[in-house]
Design a protein around this motif. Structure first.
Motif, PDB file in Angstrom:
ATOM      1  N   LEU A  79     -21.450 -16.171  -7.185  1.00  0.00           N
ATOM      2  CA  LEU A  79     -21.837 -15.996  -5.783  1.00  0.00           C
ATOM      3  C   LEU A  79     -21.917 -17.339  -5.069  1.00  0.00           C
ATOM      4  O   LEU A  79     -21.499 -17.467  -3.904  1.00  0.00           O
ATOM      5  N   TYR A  80     -22.448 -18.323  -5.757  1.00  0.00           N
ATOM      6  CA  TYR A  80     -22.581 -19.654  -5.164  1.00  0.00           C
ATOM      7  C   TYR A  80     -21.204 -20.253  -4.862  1.00  0.00           C
ATOM      8  O   TYR A  80     -20.990 -20.847  -3.799  1.00  0.00           O
ATOM      9  N   MET A  81     -20.250 -20.064  -5.781  1.00  0.00           N
ATOM     10  CA  MET A  81     -18.899 -20.589  -5.563  1.00  0.00           C
ATOM     11  C   MET A  81     -18.234 -19.933  -4.356  1.00  0.00           C
ATOM     12  O   MET A  81     -17.537 -20.593  -3.578  1.00  0.00           O
ATOM     13  N   SER A  82     -18.446 -18.641  -4.204  1.00  0.00           N
ATOM     14  CA  SER A  82     -17.879 -17.954  -3.040  1.00  0.00           C
ATOM     15  C   SER A  82     -18.495 -18.464  -1.744  1.00  0.00           C
ATOM     16  O   SER A  82     -17.840 -18.486  -0.696  1.00  0.00           O
ATOM     17  N   SER A 102     -15.020 -29.799   3.075  1.00  0.00           N
ATOM     18  CA  SER A 102     -15.314 -31.109   2.500  1.00  0.00           C
ATOM     19  C   SER A 102     -15.573 -31.059   0.999  1.00  0.00           C
ATOM     20  O   SER A 102     -15.798 -32.103   0.379  1.00  0.00           O
ATOM     21  N   LEU A 103     -15.548 -29.863   0.417  1.00  0.00           N
ATOM     22  CA  LEU A 103     -15.815 -29.738  -1.011  1.00  0.00           C
ATOM     23  C   LEU A 103     -14.575 -30.152  -1.809  1.00  0.00           C
ATOM     24  O   LEU A 103     -13.512 -29.542  -1.699  1.00  0.00           O
ATOM     25  N   ARG A 104     -14.722 -31.160  -2.628  1.00  0.00           N
ATOM     26  CA  ARG A 104     -13.600 -31.681  -3.403  1.00  0.00           C
ATOM     27  C   ARG A 104     -13.200 -30.720  -4.525  1.00  0.00           C
ATOM     28  O   ARG A 104     -14.058 -30.034  -5.094  1.00  0.00           O
ATOM     29  N   PHE A 124     -15.402 -28.240  -7.320  1.00  0.00           N
ATOM     30  CA  PHE A 124     -15.191 -26.802  -7.391  1.00  0.00           C
ATOM     31  C   PHE A 124     -14.845 -26.387  -8.826  1.00  0.00           C
ATOM     32  O   PHE A 124     -15.375 -25.402  -9.352  1.00  0.00           O
ATOM     33  N   VAL A 125     -13.981 -27.168  -9.456  1.00  0.00           N
ATOM     34  CA  VAL A 125     -13.602 -26.876 -10.846  1.00  0.00           C
ATOM     35  C   VAL A 125     -14.803 -27.047 -11.773  1.00  0.00           C
ATOM     36  O   VAL A 125     -15.003 -26.266 -12.704  1.00  0.00           O
TER      37      VAL A 125
END
Length: 531
Positions: A347-350, A357-359, A363-364
Motif C-alpha cells: 500500500l505504501y509503494m502505491s 521525485s522518488l528515485r 522504489f526498488v
C-alpha cells in the motif's frame, strides 16, 4: 554572667532580610553557632547572607518560628519538605528545650509517611520538587516516591473495595483537609495521571524507575508517559518540549515494547520530527516502532521528508523500520506478522509511486525489502510498479528492467499476468518472462489434478500462451525477442508431447480397471493411479 542579646541581620537568597536574635538561633542551629559563637556584646550588629537557603524566605521564617517557639512547630505534609531541608542545611542538631531537635522531629514524621493520604503525598512531592537540588540529598524525596508508588499499587489491588485513594483506614496524625480528596475514581487505572503531571523530568525518571522496581503494570506506565508528554508539551516553548520529548522516549525505551502503543509512538515521531531530538533518542524511538511495524497503518507511514530531500515522503525512514522489523529473524517474526507488513508496504509503494521525485533505487529498495516468503501475491507490487512507470515514463530500458527484477512472476495472479502481457509501459522482456512463468505455474497445477482434466488444462494453456504471444507487439529486428519467442514455441511443442503421453496413460488405466471389474464380482475396485 547572662549572655547579652545580639541582633543578627540575615539576607535570604536576596528575597528578604530578617533581623533576629543571634543567641536564640544559635541555641538550635549548629551552623549559626559556628559562624558567631565567639561574638560578644561589643558586636552590636552582625550580618549573614545566604544564597541557597532551602525554601527561600518562607523556609527561613519557618525555622525562626521553631526557634522562637521554644523548639515547637506543627509539622505537616505541607511543610515537612522545607523543614527537613532547612534542618539539615542549618545543622539544627541542638536542643535547648527538651522537645527534640528539628532534625529529629522531621525524621520522626518521615518515618510515618506510610500513613499519609494520596493528597498529602502529592503535596510533599511538589515541595520536594521546588527544593531541588537541596532535597536531593535528603531521604524524604525517595520516601515520598516509594510510598506514592505503593499507594498506587494498593489502590489498584483493592479497586473493587476502595472508592478513592484517600479512603484508606490509616491517616497521618497531622492530616489536613485537601481539595483533591474524593475526586479520584480508583476503578480507572489512570486515576492518578493528572495529579502527577507536575513532575519535572528528574522526578519523572525517578518515579518510573520506582514503579518498574515494584513490577507496576507497564501498559499503564506507557499510557501515563504519553499523557505526560501531551499535557506538559501543551503551551511549552520549543526547548522545553524537546527536553520533555527526549525524557519520555528514554523512559518508554525502558519498558517492554509490547506494552507501548505503536500508534502513540507515531504521534510522538511526528512531533519529534520538528524538534530535532538527539540521535540517541531518535534511534530509540525508531527501534520501538520498527519491532511492531505490523501494528502500523498506511497513514502512520506517510511522514513527510525532512528538509533538504525532494521526495514527498520519508522513504528512508520506512526502510529503516523494515530493517528493524526483520532483525528478529524468522523465529521472532511470525508468518502472519510478516504478511501484514508486506501488505502495508504494498500500500505504501502505491502511495509513493506517483511521486516524480522518488528515485528508482529507493522504489526498488522498498520492493525487495520484504523477503519473498513474506508475500503470497505480488499483485500489489505490480500495481505499484505500473503507477511508477506511468509517472516516470522517461526511464531507460535498463532502469525499467532493474525495477521489474523485484517481481516474482510465479506469485502473480492470472489477471495480473494477462495485464502485464499487454502493458506497453513494461519492457518486452518482462512481459515474455511473465508468460513463461505463468505457463510453468499452470503445469504444476496440472500435476495435482485429476488425469481426466489434465489434457484439457494443457490444451487451454497452450491456447493461452499463443493468445498472449499474438497480443505482444515486438520489433521484428530484435534478436533477443526472437529467441524468447522460439523458446515459447518449443515449450508449446513439449506441452503437446506431455498431453499425448498422458492421454495414452489414461487409456491404459481405464482398460485395466474395466478388466479387473469383470474378472470377479467380489473383487474391490483398484484406486486410480497417479502419474
Amino acid at each position: 554572667m547572662e549572655e547579652v542579646s545580639c541582633a543578627l541581620e540575615v539576607d535570604v537568597n536576596g528575597e528578604a532580610t530578617f533581623l533576629v536574635d543571634k543567641s536564640i538561633l544559635a541555641s538550635y542551629s549548629g551552623r549559626i553557632s559556628k559562624l558567631f559563637g565567639k561574638s560578644t556584646e561589643l558586636d552590636s550588629k552582625l550580618k549573614v547572607i545566604f544564597y541557597d537557603f532551602p525554601g527561600g524566605a518562607e523556609g527561613f521564617e519557618l525555622m525562626a518560628r521553631f526557634c522562637y517557639n521554644n523548639g515547637k512547630i506543627q509539622i505537616t505534609p505541607f511543610n515537612i519538605s522545607v523543614l527537613h531541608s532547612v534542618a539539615h542545611f542549618m545543622e539544627m542538631t541542638k536542643d535547648s528545650s527538651g522537645n527534640g531537635t528539628l532534625v529529629e522531629q522531621t525524621d520522626n514524621c518521615i518515618e510515618e509517611i506510610g500513613y499519609w493520604s494520596w493528597s498529602e503525598l502529592v503535596v510533599a512531592l511538589k515541595q520536594c520538587q521546588i527544593l531541588i537540588p537541596s532535597a536531593i540529598s535528603s531521604v524524604l524525596l525517595d520516601k515520598c516516591l516509594e510510598f506514592t508508588v505503593a499507594k498506587m499499587v494498593s489502590v489498584c489491588d483493592e479497586s473493587s473495595s476502595i472508592s478513592s485513594p484517600d479512603s484508606s483506614g490509616f491517616r497521618y496524625s497531622c492530616d489536613t483537609k485537601s481539595t483533591e480528596s474524593g475526586k479520584h475514581n480508583s476503578s480507572r487505572p489512570n486515576w492518578w495521571f493528572e495529579d502527577l503531571t507536575f513532575l519535572n523530568q528528574y522526578l519523572l525518571e525517578k518515579l518510573i524507575k520506582a514503579m518498574l522496581s515494584r513490577k507496576f503494570d507497564q501498559l499503564t506506565i506507557s499510557r501515563f508517559l504519553f499523557y505526560y508528554q501531551k499535557t506538559r508539551s501543551s503551551g511549552a516553548n520549543l526547548d522545553k518540549k524537546l527536553k520533555i520529548m527526549e525524557t519520555v522516549i528514554d523512559l518508554l525505551f525502558l519498558l517492554d515494547w509490547n506494552f507501548v502503543s505503536c500508534k502513540s509512538l507515531f504521534s510522538i515521531l511526528r512531533v519529534a520530527s520538528g524538534l530535532k531530538i538527539s540521535k540517541c533518542s531518535r534511534d530509540k524511538l525508531e527501534s520501538m516502532i520498527g519491532v511492531q511495524l505490523d501494528q502500523a497503518n498506511l497513514d502512520n507511514l506517510l511522514i513527510p521528508s525532512p528538509p533538504g530531500i525532494n521526495s514527498l515522503y520519508d522513504v528512508n525512514l520506512v526502510l529503516r523500520f523494515l530493517k528493524l522489523f526483520l532483525l528478529g529473524g524468522d523465529s521472532w517474526v511470525s508468518v502472519t506478522r510478516m504478511r501484514k507488513v508486506a501488505n502495508l508496504i504494498d500500500l505504501y509503494m502505491s502511495e509513493v509511486a506517483p511521486d516524480p521525485s522518488l528515485r528508482p533505487s529507493k522504489f526498488v529498495a522498498l520492493a525487495i525489502a520484504v523477503p519473498d516468503s513474506g508475500r503470497d501475491s505480488y499483485d500489489g507490487i505490480y500495481r505499484a510498479m505500473d503507477m511508477y512507470l506511468e509517472i516516470h515514463s522517461k526511464l531507460s530500458e535498463e532502469e525499467k528492467l532493474k525495477i521489474c527484477c523485484a517481481l516474482n512472476y510465479e506469485k502473480l495472479s492470472s489477471e495480473a499476468c494477462k495485464h502485464l502481457s499487454q502493458n506497453a509501459r513494461f519492457p518486452c522482456r518482462t512481459t515474455i518472462q511473465a508468460l513463461v512463468s505463468q505457463q510453468g505455474k499452470h503445469m504444476k497445477l496440472q500435476c495435482n489434478t485429476d488425469k481426466e482434466n489434465k489434457g484439457k488444462l494443457i490444451e487451454k494453456e497452450k491456447e493461452q500462451v499463443v493468445l498472449y504471444a499474438k497480443n505482444l507487439n515486438f520489433p521484428a529486428e530484435s534478436e533477443d525477442l526472437r529467441e524468447h519467442l522460439q523458446g515459447m514455441q518449443w515449450r508449446v511443442l513439449e506441452l503437446e508431447k506431455v498431453c499425448r503421453k498422458m492421454q495414452t496413460q489414461m487409456a491404459k488405466v481405464i482398460k485395466t480397471k474395466v478388466t479387473s471389474s469383470s474378472s470377479t464380482s467380489t473383487t474391490k475396485s483398484l484406486p486410480w493411479l497417479c502419474s
